[in-house]
Design a protein around this motif. Sequence first.
Motif, PDB file in Angstrom:
ATOM      1  N   SER A   9      72.549 -46.738  54.210  1.00 58.25           N
ATOM      2  CA  SER A   9      72.051 -47.929  53.520  1.00 58.25           C
ATOM      3  C   SER A   9      72.387 -49.202  54.298  1.00 58.25           C
ATOM      4  CB  SER A   9      72.627 -48.004  52.108  1.00 58.25           C
ATOM      5  OG  SER A   9      74.033 -48.075  52.168  1.00 58.25           O
ATOM      6  N   ALA A  10      73.322 -49.123  55.234  1.00 56.14           N
ATOM      7  CA  ALA A  10      73.689 -50.290  56.029  1.00 56.14           C
ATOM      8  C   ALA A  10      72.853 -50.404  57.307  1.00 56.14           C
ATOM      9  CB  ALA A  10      75.164 -50.235  56.395  1.00 56.14           C
ATOM     10  N   SER A  11      71.967 -49.464  57.522  1.00 51.75           N
ATOM     11  CA  SER A  11      71.167 -49.461  58.733  1.00 51.75           C
ATOM     12  C   SER A  11      70.080 -50.520  58.686  1.00 51.75           C
ATOM     13  CB  SER A  11      70.520 -48.084  58.916  1.00 51.75           C
ATOM     14  OG  SER A  11      69.705 -48.064  60.058  1.00 51.75           O
ATOM     15  N   SER A  12      69.834 -51.138  59.829  1.00 53.94           N
ATOM     16  CA  SER A  12      68.716 -52.073  59.927  1.00 53.94           C
ATOM     17  C   SER A  12      68.194 -52.065  61.354  1.00 53.94           C
ATOM     18  CB  SER A  12      69.128 -53.493  59.540  1.00 53.94           C
ATOM     19  OG  SER A  12      69.840 -54.124  60.583  1.00 53.94           O
ATOM     20  N   TRP A  13      66.911 -52.322  61.503  1.00 58.02           N
ATOM     21  CA  TRP A  13      66.324 -52.367  62.822  1.00 58.02           C
ATOM     22  C   TRP A  13      66.964 -53.480  63.650  1.00 58.02           C
ATOM     23  CZ3 TRP A  13      63.933 -55.999  65.784  1.00 58.02           C
ATOM     24  CH2 TRP A  13      63.341 -55.544  66.951  1.00 58.02           C
ATOM     25  N   MET A  14      67.185 -54.641  63.037  1.00 56.30           N
ATOM     26  CA  MET A  14      67.760 -55.776  63.756  1.00 56.30           C
ATOM     27  C   MET A  14      69.141 -55.445  64.310  1.00 56.30           C
ATOM     28  SD  MET A  14      65.805 -58.343  64.086  1.00 56.30           S
ATOM     29  CE  MET A  14      66.340 -60.021  63.957  1.00 56.30           C
ATOM     30  N   LEU A  15      69.979 -54.827  63.504  1.00 58.39           N
ATOM     31  CA  LEU A  15      71.322 -54.500  63.971  1.00 58.39           C
ATOM     32  C   LEU A  15      71.278 -53.447  65.072  1.00 58.39           C
ATOM     33  CD1 LEU A  15      74.275 -55.128  63.756  1.00 58.39           C
ATOM     34  CD2 LEU A  15      74.461 -53.441  61.931  1.00 58.39           C
ATOM     35  N   ARG A  16      70.404 -52.465  64.932  1.00 61.06           N
ATOM     36  CA  ARG A  16      70.276 -51.456  66.001  1.00 61.06           C
ATOM     37  C   ARG A  16      69.768 -52.092  67.285  1.00 61.06           C
ATOM     38  NH1 ARG A  16      68.002 -48.498  61.866  1.00 61.06           N
ATOM     39  NH2 ARG A  16      65.911 -48.693  62.753  1.00 61.06           N
ATOM     40  N   ASP A  17      68.890 -53.094  67.168  1.00 66.29           N
ATOM     41  CA  ASP A  17      68.325 -53.751  68.344  1.00 66.29           C
ATOM     42  C   ASP A  17      69.297 -54.764  68.950  1.00 66.29           C
ATOM     43  OD1 ASP A  17      65.902 -54.319  70.047  1.00 66.29           O
ATOM     44  OD2 ASP A  17      66.282 -56.317  69.206  1.00 66.29           O
ATOM     45  N   ARG A  18      69.865 -55.645  68.139  1.00 71.31           N
ATOM     46  CA  ARG A  18      70.725 -56.719  68.649  1.00 71.31           C
ATOM     47  C   ARG A  18      72.175 -56.293  68.848  1.00 71.31           C
ATOM     48  NH1 ARG A  18      65.675 -58.215  67.378  1.00 71.31           N
ATOM     49  NH2 ARG A  18      65.254 -60.404  67.728  1.00 71.31           N
ATOM     50  N   GLY A  19      72.637 -55.374  68.031  1.00 69.43           N
ATOM     51  CA  GLY A  19      74.040 -54.969  68.061  1.00 69.43           C
ATOM     52  C   GLY A  19      74.581 -54.616  69.437  1.00 69.43           C
ATOM     53  N   PRO A  20      73.895 -53.773  70.199  1.00 71.72           N
ATOM     54  CA  PRO A  20      74.416 -53.423  71.524  1.00 71.72           C
ATOM     55  C   PRO A  20      74.522 -54.614  72.481  1.00 71.72           C
ATOM     56  CG  PRO A  20      72.778 -51.817  70.838  1.00 71.72           C
ATOM     57  CD  PRO A  20      72.726 -52.952  69.845  1.00 71.72           C
ATOM     58  N   ARG A  21      73.715 -55.656  72.274  1.00 69.41           N
ATOM     59  CA  ARG A  21      73.760 -56.826  73.162  1.00 69.41           C
ATOM     60  C   ARG A  21      74.807 -57.850  72.742  1.00 69.41           C
ATOM     61  NH1 ARG A  21      68.216 -56.354  72.390  1.00 69.41           N
ATOM     62  NH2 ARG A  21      68.032 -58.383  71.387  1.00 69.41           N
ATOM     63  N   MET A  22      75.292 -57.774  71.507  1.00 68.63           N
ATOM     64  CA  MET A  22      76.240 -58.778  71.017  1.00 68.63           C
ATOM     65  C   MET A  22      77.493 -58.914  71.883  1.00 68.63           C
ATOM     66  SD  MET A  22      76.074 -58.426  66.921  1.00 68.63           S
ATOM     67  CE  MET A  22      74.651 -58.936  65.996  1.00 68.63           C
ATOM     68  N   PRO A  23      78.123 -57.830  72.322  1.00 70.59           N
ATOM     69  CA  PRO A  23      79.340 -57.996  73.128  1.00 70.59           C
ATOM     70  C   PRO A  23      79.073 -58.338  74.597  1.00 70.59           C
ATOM     71  CG  PRO A  23      78.959 -55.673  72.693  1.00 70.59           C
ATOM     72  CD  PRO A  23      77.920 -56.442  71.918  1.00 70.59           C
ATOM     73  N   GLU A  24      77.829 -58.273  75.031  1.00 74.33           N
ATOM     74  CA  GLU A  24      77.510 -58.565  76.430  1.00 74.33           C
ATOM     75  C   GLU A  24      77.684 -60.058  76.719  1.00 74.33           C
ATOM     76  OE1 GLU A  24      73.718 -57.058  77.683  1.00 74.33           O
ATOM     77  OE2 GLU A  24      74.024 -55.159  76.612  1.00 74.33           O
ATOM     78  N   ALA A  25      78.195 -60.375  77.895  1.00 77.09           N
ATOM     79  CA  ALA A  25      78.419 -61.772  78.284  1.00 77.09           C
ATOM     80  C   ALA A  25      77.114 -62.510  78.535  1.00 77.09           C
ATOM     81  CB  ALA A  25      79.302 -61.827  79.519  1.00 77.09           C
ATOM     82  N   ASP A  26      76.139 -61.841  79.123  1.00 79.57           N
ATOM     83  CA  ASP A  26      74.883 -62.492  79.473  1.00 79.57           C
ATOM     84  C   ASP A  26      73.733 -61.485  79.375  1.00 79.57           C
ATOM     85  OD1 ASP A  26      73.229 -64.555  80.277  1.00 79.57           O
ATOM     86  OD2 ASP A  26      73.570 -64.201  82.413  1.00 79.57           O
ATOM     87  N   PRO A  27      73.377 -61.085  78.149  1.00 76.16           N
ATOM     88  CA  PRO A  27      72.324 -60.077  78.001  1.00 76.16           C
ATOM     89  C   PRO A  27      70.941 -60.620  78.352  1.00 76.16           C
ATOM     90  CG  PRO A  27      72.896 -60.953  75.867  1.00 76.16           C
ATOM     91  CD  PRO A  27      73.855 -61.568  76.863  1.00 76.16           C
ATOM     92  N   ASP A  28      70.037 -59.710  78.675  1.00 78.69           N
ATOM     93  CA  ASP A  28      68.646 -60.100  78.861  1.00 78.69           C
ATOM     94  C   ASP A  28      68.148 -60.752  77.578  1.00 78.69           C
ATOM     95  OD1 ASP A  28      68.529 -59.050  81.421  1.00 78.69           O
ATOM     96  OD2 ASP A  28      67.731 -57.113  80.751  1.00 78.69           O
ATOM     97  N   VAL A  29      67.328 -61.764  77.722  1.00 76.24           N
ATOM     98  CA  VAL A  29      66.796 -62.479  76.554  1.00 76.24           C
ATOM     99  C   VAL A  29      65.525 -61.786  76.082  1.00 76.24           C
ATOM    100  CG1 VAL A  29      65.900 -64.661  75.678  1.00 76.24           C
ATOM    101  CG2 VAL A  29      67.786 -64.657  77.332  1.00 76.24           C
ATOM    102  N   THR A  30      65.581 -61.246  74.871  1.00 72.03           N
ATOM    103  CA  THR A  30      64.396 -60.641  74.274  1.00 72.03           C
ATOM    104  C   THR A  30      63.839 -61.533  73.167  1.00 72.03           C
ATOM    105  OG1 THR A  30      65.654 -59.334  72.689  1.00 72.03           O
ATOM    106  CG2 THR A  30      65.188 -58.311  74.812  1.00 72.03           C
ATOM    107  N   SER A  31      64.679 -62.372  72.597  1.00 71.67           N
ATOM    108  CA  SER A  31      64.272 -63.347  71.592  1.00 71.67           C
ATOM    109  C   SER A  31      65.285 -64.482  71.653  1.00 71.67           C
ATOM    110  CB  SER A  31      64.258 -62.708  70.206  1.00 71.67           C
ATOM    111  OG  SER A  31      63.908 -63.672  69.232  1.00 71.67           O
ATOM    112  N   ALA A  32      64.838 -65.666  72.047  1.00 70.01           N
ATOM    113  CA  ALA A  32      65.739 -66.789  72.264  1.00 70.01           C
ATOM    114  C   ALA A  32      66.156 -67.448  70.952  1.00 70.01           C
ATOM    115  CB  ALA A  32      65.087 -67.828  73.174  1.00 70.01           C
ATOM    116  N   VAL A  33      67.353 -68.022  70.976  1.00 69.05           N
ATOM    117  CA  VAL A  33      67.905 -68.717  69.809  1.00 69.05           C
ATOM    118  C   VAL A  33      66.950 -69.791  69.307  1.00 69.05           C
ATOM    119  CG1 VAL A  33      69.757 -70.274  69.070  1.00 69.05           C
ATOM    120  CG2 VAL A  33      70.313 -68.209  70.365  1.00 69.05           C
ATOM    121  N   ASP A  34      66.362 -70.582  70.210  1.00 62.83           N
ATOM    122  CA  ASP A  34      65.490 -71.667  69.747  1.00 62.83           C
ATOM    123  C   ASP A  34      64.251 -71.142  69.025  1.00 62.83           C
ATOM    124  OD1 ASP A  34      64.230 -70.793  72.099  1.00 62.83           O
ATOM    125  OD2 ASP A  34      64.083 -72.785  72.983  1.00 62.83           O
ATOM    126  N   THR A  35      63.788 -69.966  69.379  1.00 64.38           N
ATOM    127  CA  THR A  35      62.649 -69.357  68.682  1.00 64.38           C
ATOM    128  C   THR A  35      63.035 -68.963  67.258  1.00 64.38           C
ATOM    129  OG1 THR A  35      61.767 -68.530  70.762  1.00 64.38           O
ATOM    130  CG2 THR A  35      60.966 -67.469  68.751  1.00 64.38           C
TER     131      THR A  35
END
Length: 88
Positions: free
Chosen positions: A5-31
């Motif tokens: 029940s805690a699963s979400s597409w966003m967390l599966r997609d963004r979660g692995p990039r969260m600890p990265e220092a400089d991940p590839d940009v797939t969706s920018a903050v300003d967007t």
Amino acid sequence: MRDSSASSWMLRDRGPRMPEADPDVTSAVDTVVKDLGIVLEAGHETQAALLSLPAVAHQLFLTTLGRGDSRADDSQVIRSNHLLNGTN
């Protein structure tokens, strides 16, 4: 974890990039700031009860934007959360 029940597409997609220092940009903050602004405006115009979650998310992304991370991957909003909470 996909079936929990805690699963979400966003967390599966963004979660692995969260600890990265400089991940590839797939969706920018300003967007995300722009899109959340549209959601909040539409909710206001239609008098829809959005609760507080979109507004809180918008503020967190605005904090990230204000820190100069407008073109960072949106997964990096976690940095603002860490700063606000004094965690790493």
